[in-house]
Scaffold this active site. Structure first.
Site, mmCIF file in Angstrom:
data_model
loop_
_atom_site.group_PDB
_atom_site.id
_atom_site.type_symbol
_atom_site.label_atom_id
_atom_site.label_comp_id
_atom_site.label_asym_id
_atom_site.label_seq_id
_atom_site.Cartn_x
_atom_site.Cartn_y
_atom_site.Cartn_z
ATOM 1 N N ASN A 288 -15.234 39.481 5.144
ATOM 2 C CA ASN A 288 -14.976 39.886 3.800
ATOM 3 C C ASN A 288 -14.727 38.648 3.122
ATOM 4 O O ASN A 288 -14.398 37.559 3.544
ATOM 5 C CB ASN A 288 -13.603 40.812 3.720
ATOM 6 C CG ASN A 288 -12.250 40.097 3.882
ATOM 7 O OD1 ASN A 288 -12.026 39.627 2.677
ATOM 8 N ND2 ASN A 288 -11.797 39.830 4.882
ATOM 9 N N GLY B 239 -11.489 37.941 -2.284
ATOM 10 C CA GLY B 239 -11.038 37.104 -3.134
ATOM 11 C C GLY B 239 -9.706 37.476 -4.152
ATOM 12 O O GLY B 239 -9.650 37.253 -5.135
ATOM 13 N N CYS C 215 -5.773 32.285 2.939
ATOM 14 C CA CYS C 215 -6.924 33.239 2.333
ATOM 15 C C CYS C 215 -7.875 32.119 2.356
ATOM 16 O O CYS C 215 -7.869 31.356 1.485
ATOM 17 C CB CYS C 215 -6.564 33.576 1.187
ATOM 18 S SG CYS C 215 -8.132 34.389 0.433
ATOM 19 N N LYS D 260 2.122 32.838 6.769
ATOM 20 C CA LYS D 260 1.008 33.568 7.392
ATOM 21 C C LYS D 260 -0.087 32.330 7.546
ATOM 22 O O LYS D 260 -0.478 31.568 6.656
ATOM 23 C CB LYS D 260 0.128 34.502 6.385
ATOM 24 C CG LYS D 260 -1.053 35.187 7.159
ATOM 25 C CD LYS D 260 -1.089 36.430 6.721
ATOM 26 C CE LYS D 260 -2.444 37.064 7.505
ATOM 27 N NZ LYS D 260 -2.761 38.629 7.200
#
Lengths: 302, 256
Positions: free
Chosen positions: A68, A71, A129, A163
């Site tokens: 994936n 964004g 991310c 994270k």
């Protein structure tokens, strides 16, 4: 049977949650009564300003998983607080809000806004991310991780969870940096960077060219990273990476995780988090374990 | 409480023409919930290959929940091997359905490209009692995609077909049939489902003649519930999810 988990000052009724970005802002899931049985809810990451996300195609199917590159499409923290948070607060499940700033200042501004909003059990700092065209992720640099966690920790009224990214040489170094900077917990792993090419068109399958790999395909990688990190840190580890079943989650708990999150598994089986929770309970009953603590890190080495 | 996930039983699964299959499912109360344009999200295997569920427009929801599908890859190939009595994990019906035509509408035009015909049988079931002209413009590649349109005709739909090889109906694309459309913005309503280039052609036509309409879009989906934001498409008002904001959009909305 005691399933409660503590992360900093926050208490969660059981060790099963849902990974950020896989469970909302989807009202459809929240309608489900089953959601109320979860140990925590982690909605999709919010940023300071609205983000429209990456150009499509944003997802692709892979062997036992998916890529994936969404964004971090989200309405921004102000709209989140005004529109999404009231509904989320009504669900009687502790809320962990995942946040992402594009600078330390942004992280601090988001934290201030959420401090004022209230009704949150913990913050998860998304330092990892892979889909935002940044050269380096915070979670790829121990110094940057340490500095950011320290600053957020100083002002946050909530426990802070970092994270972490699997796209590093040694994730334990980053985990220790987060711990030493005052983090109340670490969550891992985010997705592994990957790509796919359409040989007919000779173009990347994803609009963003690269994306993050998730799903059962990455579970062994995630399990090893959780195992390694849990050995090095004293703070709770929230584990995610390919969890589809209770057996998957139990492996992470035995490897040292305090909490487990179903992520991509939700897309295939929305009932997966509940199946995981019931399966953990069934395992504990069968093996006469009355506190989840007895299972945590209970791996027997050869 | 609205139940979204069910285990349903296959009632039948057979070809309606050389290329398309019709799968009928005993889906309990879900049958009554289905609206034209909605889809069901099927897990074709208990394993993880293929990994995603597969979304299919509801073809008909009467006694059973039916879908029409073409075998295009691993997922639909597995689906085609399912037999009567097999169990399938299904989400739905999901997504935003077609809107009803406004009271002033006199001609309802359904424009379908290939397997994009799927949502229009249930739609014609819903329109059956409406005293308006109903036409289906069906564009196929060849005869192998042409099945019996009796059920449509029973609902008062006049069917016009085109095939690219000329084996059935007019030779060429479905746009060759656009002459059947009454170009009156007040009384004509377009509904289209099919490949992107066809939907783009419908959008151009609607723009050119200022006709109202809706299009049903298709994308690769993961969750099907508006959670993952993986199936988003660009629209005039930003990215929107096909699974939750769609699959049905105003004809002027998507940026094809």
């Amino acid at each position: 049977m005691n399933l409660t988990v503590k992360i900093g000052s926050a208490v969660f009724p059981n060790p099963v949650t849902v990974a950020s970005g896989t469970f909302g802002h989807a009202k459809k899931y929240y309608d489900l009564q089953e959601v109320q049985q979860l140990g925590a809810l982690i909605p999709k990451t919010v940023t300071l300003l609205p983000q429209e996300g990456n150009p499509p195609p944003r997802i692709a199917e892979t062997a036992a998983g998916m890529l994936n590159a969404i964004g971090i499409e989200n309405p921004g923290v102000d709209v989140f607080i005004e529109k999404d948070l009231p509904a989320l607060k009504k669900i009687p499940v502790p809320l962990i809000v995942s946040v992402l700033g594009h600078s330390e200042e942004q992280f601090l501004k988001i934290t201030e806004k959420l401090n004022a909003a209230g009704g949150i059990s913990a913050l998860e700092l998304n330092l990892s991310c892979p889909n935002l065209q940044k050269k380096n992720l915070v979670a790829q640099d121990a110094g940057a991780t340490s500095s950011l966690v320290q600053k957020v920790k100083k002002i946050s009224r909530y426990p802070v969870i970092a994270k972490l990214s699997p796209n590093v040489t040694d994730i334990t170094v980053i985990a220790v940096a987060a711990q030493d900077a005052g983090a109340d917990g670490v969550s891992l792993i985010n997705t592994l960077t990957g790509m796919l090419i359409n040989t007919r068109t000779r173009r990347p399958v994803l609009g963003n060219v690269t994306g993050g790999l998730s799903g059962p395909a990455i579970k062994p990688v995630a399990l090893n990273m959780v195992y390694q990190a849990a050995k090095k840190v004293k703070i709770p580890v929230i584990a995610m990476g390919g969890i589809m079943t209770a057996d998957d989650a139990l492996q992470f708990i035995m490897a040292g995780a305090s909490m487990t999150a179903v992520g991509t598994g939700n897309f295939v089986n929305p009932r997966a988090p509940l199946d995981v929770l019931q399966g953990i309970k069934a395992y504990m009953k069968k093996h006469k374990i009355n506190d989840i603590v007895q299972l945590r890190g209970s791996l027997i080495l050869p | 409480m609205h139940k979204i996930q069910r285990t349903v039983t296959v009632v039948s699964n057979s070809k309606v023409c050389p290329q398309y299959y019709r799968l009928s499912l005993d889906a309990g109360s879900a049958v009554n919930e289905a609206r034209p344009g909605q889809f069901i999200h099927i897990r074709v295997t208990d394993g993880v290959e293929p990994f995603f569920r597969r979304p299919f427009s509801v073809f008909r929801a009467a006694k059973t929940m039916d879908i029409l599908y073409d075998v295009v890859g691993k997922g639909t190939e597995i689906l085609s091997s399912r037999k009567r009595g097999d169990r399938l994990d299904v989400l739905g019906p999901l997504g935003t359905p077609f809107c009803e035509p406004a009271p002033a509408v006199r001609q309802v035009v359904m424009i379908a490209g290939g397997i994009g015909v799927a949502p229009f049988l249930i739609f014609s079931d819903f329109l059956k009692k409406k005293r308006v002209e109903k036409i289906l413009l069906y564009g196929a590649r060849a005869q192998a995609q042409v099945f019996d349109f009796k059920a449509f005709r029973k609902n008062g739909v006049e069917v016009f077909a085109s095939t690219e090889d000329g084996s059935v109906g007019v030779k060429g694309r479905v746009t060759r049939l656009f002459g059947k459309i009454r170009q009156d913005p007040q009384t004509t309503m377009l509904y289209a489902c099919g490949p992107k280039p066809m939907l783009a052609a419908v959008q151009d036509f609607a723009k050119g003649h200022r006709l109202p309409g809706q299009v049903s879009c298709e994308e690769v989906m993961a969750c099907g519930l508006g959670a993952c934001l993986g199936c988003s498409i660009p629209t005039v008002s930003g990215y929107k999810t096909v699974c939750h904001d769609g699959p049905v959009f105003d004809v002027h909305e998507p940026c094809f």
